[in-house]
Design an enzyme around this catalytic site. Sequence first.
Site, PDB file in Angstrom:
ATOM      1  N   ASN A  43       4.514   9.676   0.260  1.00 15.16           N
ATOM      2  CA  ASN A  43       5.984  10.073   0.950  1.00 15.16           C
ATOM      3  C   ASN A  43       6.486   9.731   2.042  1.00 15.16           C
ATOM      4  OD1 ASN A  43       8.786  11.408   1.229  1.00 15.16           O
ATOM      5  ND2 ASN A  43       7.893  13.927   1.318  1.00 15.16           N
ATOM      6  N   TRP A  44       7.144   8.941   2.437  1.00 15.61           N
ATOM      7  CA  TRP A  44       6.839   8.377   4.335  1.00 15.61           C
ATOM      8  C   TRP A  44       8.242   9.005   4.853  1.00 15.61           C
ATOM      9  CZ3 TRP A  44       7.840   1.947   4.410  1.00 15.61           C
ATOM     10  CH2 TRP A  44       6.833   1.087   3.635  1.00 15.61           C
ATOM     11  N   LYS A  45       8.647   9.987   4.249  1.00 10.75           N
ATOM     12  CA  LYS A  45       9.768  11.015   5.308  1.00 10.75           C
ATOM     13  C   LYS A  45      10.959   9.808   5.918  1.00 10.75           C
ATOM     14  CE  LYS A  45       6.232  14.703   4.954  1.00 10.75           C
ATOM     15  NZ  LYS A  45       6.006  15.860   5.427  1.00 10.75           N
ATOM     16  N   HIS A 129      11.563  18.692  -2.659  1.00 12.05           N
ATOM     17  CA  HIS A 129      10.583  18.935  -1.594  1.00 12.05           C
ATOM     18  C   HIS A 129      11.213  20.093  -0.103  1.00 12.05           C
ATOM     19  CE1 HIS A 129       8.593  17.904   1.901  1.00 12.05           C
ATOM     20  NE2 HIS A 129       7.937  17.084   1.297  1.00 12.05           N
ATOM     21  N   GLU A 131      10.360  19.900   3.059  1.00 12.27           N
ATOM     22  CA  GLU A 131      11.825  20.181   4.069  1.00 12.27           C
ATOM     23  C   GLU A 131      13.194  20.049   3.743  1.00 12.27           C
ATOM     24  OE1 GLU A 131       9.673  16.932   4.850  1.00 12.27           O
ATOM     25  OE2 GLU A 131       7.636  17.626   5.818  1.00 12.27           O
ATOM     26  N   GLU A 203       3.819  22.054  -3.924  1.00 16.47           N
ATOM     27  CA  GLU A 203       2.947  21.450  -2.659  1.00 16.47           C
ATOM     28  C   GLU A 203       2.960  22.618  -1.886  1.00 16.47           C
ATOM     29  OE1 GLU A 203       3.373  17.141  -1.197  1.00 16.47           O
ATOM     30  OE2 GLU A 203       5.332  18.338  -1.192  1.00 16.47           O
ATOM     31  N   GLY A 209       1.444  18.869   6.148  1.00 19.90           N
ATOM     32  CA  GLY A 209       2.130  18.211   7.730  1.00 19.90           C
ATOM     33  C   GLY A 209       1.089  19.225   8.476  1.00 19.90           C
ATOM     34  N   SER A 249      -1.395  18.036   2.968  1.00 18.09           N
ATOM     35  CA  SER A 249      -2.528  17.247   3.829  1.00 18.09           C
ATOM     36  C   SER A 249      -3.632  16.928   3.024  1.00 18.09           C
ATOM     37  CB  SER A 249      -2.853  18.174   4.842  1.00 18.09           C
ATOM     38  OG  SER A 249      -2.479  18.603   5.858  1.00 18.09           O
ATOM     39  N   GLY A 270       2.001  12.576   2.144  1.00 23.20           N
ATOM     40  CA  GLY A 270       2.862  12.144   3.315  1.00 23.20           C
ATOM     41  C   GLY A 270       2.163  11.797   4.636  1.00 23.20           C
TER      42      GLY A 270
END
Length: 292
Positions: A43-45, A129, A131, A203, A209, A249, A270
């Site tokens: 997941n490059w975000k 997700h 976020e 998650e 992160g 992480s 991520g």
Amino acid sequence: MDELGERIARLVRQVIEERLAVGGELASASTPGGRRRPLVAANWKMNGSRAMAEGYPSGLRPAPGVELVLCPPLVLLPPLAAALRAAPGLPEVGLGAQNLHFEPKGAFTGEHSPGMLREAGCRYVILGHSERRAMFGDDDALVARKVRAALAAGLRPILCVGERLEERESGATFRVLRAQLTAALAGLGPPAPAPGELVVAYEPVWAIGTGRTASAAQAEEALAFLRERLAELFSWAWARGARLLYGGSATPENAAALGAQPDVDGFLVGGASLEPAKLSAMALKLSEVRAR
Ligand code: PEP
């Protein structure tokens, strides 16, 4: 498409895919021996650039038996796909998106439909997700609509569920996981999607992160719990065939310990996924622990 239409489309696709399963796309969720095929999804975000996308494949290394999926920002899909096609010696790498709109088309400025994602080469889509739940209003009901729309279009959702720190500390982890999973899958089936068509990622929000990874025992406990809930919702045979990922992480340093857990079928990555060498190292660790 209305709900009945979606169900009919899914039923038709399921029948076709079951007939084509051996050696076809559906088989990629399990090995020829019937074991779940490990999956590492990046997941490059909102990170990366055209230059990064073009150079990324040259940093990837094959990891035997592990399926690799890259989910860059949408505008980077074409250069990434082209670079993957041109990269020598790489096994097939799948592509995915980080979100979708549940409608097939219309006045939804800034959004992308499931069909558009399929046309752009996506096979997977990350949904729910934390976020998006925290910053973009993706509540349980919206996530459920997106899951149904993804499946109806032939996209495989990577459904994210996870508790916040205060929820873990107050002992609410399993209540939260059950609620998020049940809500996201509400209205699915009959027929249920094939187990290879749906991936669930645990998650924990406090691990995303932050550099604070769940312990192997915490990840296993949560994923075993989710597998049991999937068995309740569908069946044990179904739940045994579904792939469950850990995300939060995850790095090359902790991949072996996490990946050795029986219910950890791979990772949603991520930060570490921005470096292809790290992503490959994680896939390789997973491949090694699975070969033991
Ligand atoms: C994620 O955003 O899905 C994620 C797991 O991020 P990170 O690996 O950076 O914690």
